[in-house]
Design an enzyme around this catalytic site. Structure first.
Site, PDB file in Angstrom:
ATOM      1  N   CYS A  34       0.771  -1.156  -0.039  1.00 12.72           N
ATOM      2  CA  CYS A  34      -0.081  -0.047  -0.085  1.00 12.72           C
ATOM      3  C   CYS A  34       1.034   1.213   0.064  1.00 12.72           C
ATOM      4  CB  CYS A  34      -0.847   0.045   1.138  1.00 12.72           C
ATOM      5  SG  CYS A  34      -2.448   0.813   1.051  1.00 12.72           S
ATOM      6  N   CYS A  83      -4.206  -0.918  -2.417  1.00 13.15           N
ATOM      7  CA  CYS A  83      -4.775   0.481  -2.863  1.00 13.15           C
ATOM      8  C   CYS A  83      -4.326   0.886  -3.877  1.00 13.15           C
ATOM      9  CB  CYS A  83      -4.032   1.523  -1.532  1.00 13.15           C
ATOM     10  SG  CYS A  83      -2.438   1.803  -1.685  1.00 13.15           S
ATOM     11  N   CYS A 100       6.606  -0.266  -9.288  1.00 12.65           N
ATOM     12  CA  CYS A 100       7.086  -1.209  -8.217  1.00 12.65           C
ATOM     13  C   CYS A 100       8.432  -1.565  -8.601  1.00 12.65           C
ATOM     14  CB  CYS A 100       6.146  -2.341  -7.859  1.00 12.65           C
ATOM     15  SG  CYS A 100       4.555  -2.001  -7.469  1.00 12.65           S
TER      16      CYS A 100
END
Length: 169
Positions: free
Chosen positions: A12, A88, A96
């Site tokens: 998140c 989220c 990422c």
């Protein structure tokens, strides 16, 4: 293969509520078959007090609960993840890190309880709702026969968990 322990990372942005809740849920529901972790792209540095209150009231072990960066899990010596789930929408949209081992990824978005407005009881209800929604996903996930599924089928199933349970919560 049935003795494999799967490492799962919940991501998140702030790592103060949803990802912490998901980590606790999977560590309990996984019954030793899974080791869950959580992290954030921009960690708050502390777990939201309502998260801790909720988990404590439900008898979860919160001794290791802390807000931490996802960098911790992309560094040398970090556990290799089998699955990475974003919980989220903002974390799902971010770039990422490249995870060693190319884990299976999916988005299991849940509304941010820390952003809830209203009375204290309404805010606490938002945390309970997040726990319920994530619990539905975690329970569906732990019931998958992972040892007998190929990678493509597993990817499809974990992504479908996020899609099919997003409205039903």
């Amino acid at each position: 293969m049935t003795d494999k322990i799967y490492n799962v990372l919940f991501l998140c942005t702030g790592n103060s509520a949803r990802s912490i809740i998901a980590e606790a849920l999977l560590n309990r529901a996984g019954k030793g078959r899974f080791r869950a972790y959580s992290a954030g792209s921009q960690p708050k540095g502390e777990v939201h007090p309502y998260t801790l209150d909720l988990l404590r009231s439900l008898n979860y072990d919160i001794s290791d609960a802390r807000s931490k960066s996802w960098v911790e899990f992309s560094a040398d010596g970090a556990p290799q993840m089998d699955f990475v789930f974003t919980v989220c929408d903002s974390a799902a949209a971010e770039s990422c890190p490249i995870w060693p081992g190319h884990p299976i990824t999916a988005h299991w978005g849940v509304p941010d309880p820390a952003a809830a407005e209203g009375s204290e009881s309404e805010k606490r209800l938002a945390f309970a709702d997040a726990h319920r929604m994530l619990g539905n996903r975690v329970n569906a996930f732990v019931s998958l026969p992972l040892a007998s599924l190929d990678r493509l089928t597993t990817e499809g199933r974990v992504r479908e968990i996020g899609r099919s349970l997003s409205e039903a919560g």
